[in-house]
Design an enzyme around this catalytic site. Sequence first.
Site, mmCIF file in Angstrom:
data_model
loop_
_atom_site.group_PDB
_atom_site.id
_atom_site.type_symbol
_atom_site.label_atom_id
_atom_site.label_comp_id
_atom_site.label_asym_id
_atom_site.label_seq_id
_atom_site.Cartn_x
_atom_site.Cartn_y
_atom_site.Cartn_z
ATOM 1 N N ASP A 72 0.844 -1.195 0.000
ATOM 2 C CA ASP A 72 0.000 0.000 0.000
ATOM 3 C C ASP A 72 0.889 1.258 0.000
ATOM 4 O OD1 ASP A 72 -2.945 0.744 1.686
ATOM 5 O OD2 ASP A 72 -1.289 2.168 1.702
ATOM 6 N N LYS A 106 -9.159 -1.064 -6.619
ATOM 7 C CA LYS A 106 -9.794 -2.393 -6.680
ATOM 8 C C LYS A 106 -10.466 -2.579 -8.025
ATOM 9 C CE LYS A 106 -12.358 -4.248 -3.397
ATOM 10 N NZ LYS A 106 -13.092 -4.532 -2.144
ATOM 11 N N VAL A 137 -8.134 -2.809 0.671
ATOM 12 C CA VAL A 137 -8.072 -2.648 -0.774
ATOM 13 C C VAL A 137 -6.944 -3.489 -1.359
ATOM 14 C CG1 VAL A 137 -7.354 -0.971 -2.527
ATOM 15 C CG2 VAL A 137 -9.223 -0.414 -0.962
ATOM 16 N N ASP A 140 -7.526 -7.255 -0.897
ATOM 17 C CA ASP A 140 -8.564 -7.808 -1.782
ATOM 18 C C ASP A 140 -8.053 -8.004 -3.212
ATOM 19 O OD1 ASP A 140 -10.565 -8.159 0.021
ATOM 20 O OD2 ASP A 140 -11.869 -6.548 -0.703
ATOM 21 N N LYS A 173 -12.126 -14.234 1.418
ATOM 22 C CA LYS A 173 -12.720 -13.572 0.252
ATOM 23 C C LYS A 173 -11.760 -12.560 -0.377
ATOM 24 C CE LYS A 173 -16.975 -12.466 1.855
ATOM 25 N NZ LYS A 173 -18.415 -12.180 1.671
ATOM 26 N N GLU A 215 -16.996 -2.460 11.871
ATOM 27 C CA GLU A 215 -17.030 -3.932 11.749
ATOM 28 C C GLU A 215 -16.944 -4.582 13.136
ATOM 29 O OE1 GLU A 215 -17.687 -5.525 8.999
ATOM 30 O OE2 GLU A 215 -16.958 -4.354 7.287
ATOM 31 N N HIS A 298 -15.933 2.027 3.599
ATOM 32 C CA HIS A 298 -16.683 0.786 3.757
ATOM 33 C C HIS A 298 -17.412 0.730 5.112
ATOM 34 C CE1 HIS A 298 -17.632 -3.449 3.320
ATOM 35 N NE2 HIS A 298 -17.110 -3.669 4.516
HETATM 36 N N1 LIG Z 1 -12.323 -9.492 1.688
HETATM 37 C C1 LIG Z 1 -13.068 -9.218 2.747
HETATM 38 O O1 LIG Z 1 -13.553 -10.130 3.423
HETATM 39 C C2 LIG Z 1 -13.290 -7.790 3.143
HETATM 40 C C3 LIG Z 1 -13.872 -7.512 4.378
HETATM 41 C C4 LIG Z 1 -14.031 -6.176 4.741
HETATM 42 C C5 LIG Z 1 -13.625 -5.167 3.886
HETATM 43 N N2 LIG Z 1 -13.088 -5.500 2.689
HETATM 44 C C6 LIG Z 1 -12.671 -4.438 1.771
HETATM 45 O O2 LIG Z 1 -11.625 -3.695 2.384
HETATM 46 C C7 LIG Z 1 -11.629 -2.368 1.865
HETATM 47 C C8 LIG Z 1 -11.544 -1.406 3.008
HETATM 48 O O3 LIG Z 1 -10.352 -1.634 3.685
HETATM 49 P P1 LIG Z 1 -9.615 -0.476 4.503
HETATM 50 O O4 LIG Z 1 -10.604 0.189 5.355
HETATM 51 O O5 LIG Z 1 -8.433 -1.097 5.104
HETATM 52 O O6 LIG Z 1 -9.266 0.601 3.378
HETATM 53 P P2 LIG Z 1 -7.950 0.898 2.503
HETATM 54 O O7 LIG Z 1 -7.294 -0.339 2.091
HETATM 55 O O8 LIG Z 1 -8.420 1.839 1.467
HETATM 56 O O9 LIG Z 1 -6.994 1.655 3.529
HETATM 57 C C9 LIG Z 1 -7.402 2.869 4.091
HETATM 58 C C10 LIG Z 1 -6.325 3.943 4.025
HETATM 59 O O10 LIG Z 1 -5.331 3.659 4.985
HETATM 60 C C11 LIG Z 1 -4.025 3.710 4.377
HETATM 61 N N3 LIG Z 1 -3.205 2.846 5.211
HETATM 62 C C12 LIG Z 1 -3.073 1.508 5.174
HETATM 63 N N4 LIG Z 1 -2.324 1.081 6.218
HETATM 64 C C13 LIG Z 1 -1.947 2.175 6.902
HETATM 65 C C14 LIG Z 1 -1.168 2.399 8.067
HETATM 66 N N5 LIG Z 1 -0.680 1.384 8.800
HETATM 67 N N6 LIG Z 1 -0.979 3.667 8.493
HETATM 68 C C15 LIG Z 1 -1.519 4.699 7.812
HETATM 69 N N7 LIG Z 1 -2.288 4.563 6.723
HETATM 70 C C16 LIG Z 1 -2.501 3.307 6.274
HETATM 71 C C17 LIG Z 1 -4.283 3.320 2.966
HETATM 72 O O11 LIG Z 1 -3.273 3.794 2.098
HETATM 73 C C18 LIG Z 1 -5.607 4.017 2.688
HETATM 74 O O12 LIG Z 1 -5.382 5.344 2.371
HETATM 75 C C19 LIG Z 1 -12.912 -2.227 1.060
HETATM 76 O O13 LIG Z 1 -12.626 -2.293 -0.303
HETATM 77 C C20 LIG Z 1 -13.734 -3.433 1.473
HETATM 78 O O14 LIG Z 1 -14.612 -3.865 0.471
HETATM 79 C C21 LIG Z 1 -12.903 -6.774 2.297
HETATM 80 ZN ZN LIG Z 2 -17.518 -5.299 5.689
#
Ligand SMILES: NC(=O)c1ccc[n+]([C@@H]2O[C@H](COP(=O)([O-])OP(=O)(O)OC[C@H]3O[C@@H](n4cnc5c(N)ncnc54)[C@H](O)[C@@H]3O)[C@@H](O)[C@H]2O)c1
Ligand SMILES: [Zn+2]
Length: 409
Positions: A72, A106, A137, A140, A173, A215, A298
């Site tokens: 990331d 994604k 993101v 996934d 998933k 969540e 999300h």
């Molecule tokens: N596969 C599954 O079972 C499942 C379950 C829940 C959510 N999701 C998916 O996950 C996504 C949401 O994930 P998210 O909330 O992690 O969002 P994300 O991956 O967009 O991350 C959020 C932000 O945090 C930043 N970031 C990441 N790690 C960091 C860190 N340690 N310190 C500072 N910044 C950091 C990223 O660059 C981004 O800007 C959605 O697309 C959702 O559909 C999938």
């Molecule tokens: Zn969810």
Amino acid sequence: MSIPTVNPTPTSITAAFDLPKPPGVSWRVRSQQVVDYEVSMTRGLLSTSNSTFAHACGADGKRRTRCLVVVDDAVEQLYGERLRAYFSAWRIAHNWRVVPGDENTKQLDTALGLVDDMSSMGILRRAEKIVAIGGGVVLDVVGMTASLYRRGIPYIRVPTTLIGQVDAGIGVKTGINHGQHKNRLGTYCAPETALIDPEFLRTVDRRHINNGLAEIIKMALIKDSQLFDLLEATVASIDPETLADCGPAGGEILSRSIAGMLDELEPNLWEKVLERAVDYGHTFSPSLELRADPPLLHGEAVAVDMAICVALARNRGLLSEQDADRALTLMNAAGLPLTHPVFTAELLERALEDAVKHRDGYQRMPLTAGIGSAVFVNDITADELRAALSFVAHRDHRAADSDVLESAR
Ligand SMILES: NC(=O)c1ccc[n+]([C@@H]2O[C@H](COP(=O)([O-])OP(=O)(O)OC[C@H]3O[C@@H](n4cnc5c(N)ncnc54)[C@H](O)[C@@H]3O)[C@@H](O)[C@H]2O)c1
Ligand SMILES: [Zn+2]
């Protein structure tokens, strides 16, 4: 002398070999796939003296190994140097790909770009791993690519956001978005291992912590009333530091959420059973999350969906007035929205129709039956949706004077 028949008719074959006349012959293939992966919570993952991560990558520090690291962009900035030092110390040669931790990542193009990376690196099909380090993101899209490349190669997840650590990073998933639909394409593909170091949460901003709390609150509402009580008592003090420090409350909140999630997922990894309590808050949100402008995170969309579910349960007498109030108050205290203008009655109906397709013809909608347990319903009506929207709009402190109240009418 008789001339051999070049193309014997089906009748002559049947006669010669005494085969049953078609239709009437079939073969059944039955096989089982054992899914076996570990989710570990570990501190100091990037300390060079900690072998956990290296061993997951197949390294022993003596032989030279290789992997493809997909990281990331925020993690690259914050932890890139330490990550590279760690890989060097363990003699892991790494091909490095940085991708934005942004919902726009994604998509199929990103997955195809990663396929090109794997091809040009000539990654070995079993011995060399893909390592995904980042939020949901990155996890996934990398998971989906790993599951497609040569029909599946091993990958490792290192979730670095709160949603990643309690949800996206620990199940099987994978997915990418298409059109305005979340996760329209995806696969089930377990990682070899998921390594959770709460230390990464120290740098996650407040909004994304709240995003993950949605969540966690979901888990509390559908299956863990003790977790709910703990959240109620500590929500004001939950922040990046307390979670990263993994003190008594932070550690308990993280581990209860992870354990609860795995407990729900394990018996139904491939979603053969479509009544899934973990789908709580995920009925309307998948259709509406990407419609909001600016887009909702999300967990924020899940929170708005959960608020509607709380109201639906309260209006059906499944949740007491007091418990409905506790649930909404906790979400508000966690800095989560309860309403959003995009969640109108009409769009909720359309979103529910799409959920019915996703759930094979039935609503199978999880609602709370008291805090800490779930039931499934199949007969939610448009009038109930309207009443639920109106109930929530009048309780969302942030909605006063906004167009949210208007859209609920
Ligand atoms: N596969 C599954 O079972 C499942 C379950 C829940 C959510 N999701 C998916 O996950 C996504 C949401 O994930 P998210 O909330 O992690 O969002 P994300 O991956 O967009 O991350 C959020 C932000 O945090 C930043 N970031 C990441 N790690 C960091 C860190 N340690 N310190 C500072 N910044 C950091 C990223 O660059 C981004 O800007 C959605 O697309 C959702 O559909 C999938
Ligand atoms: Zn969810």
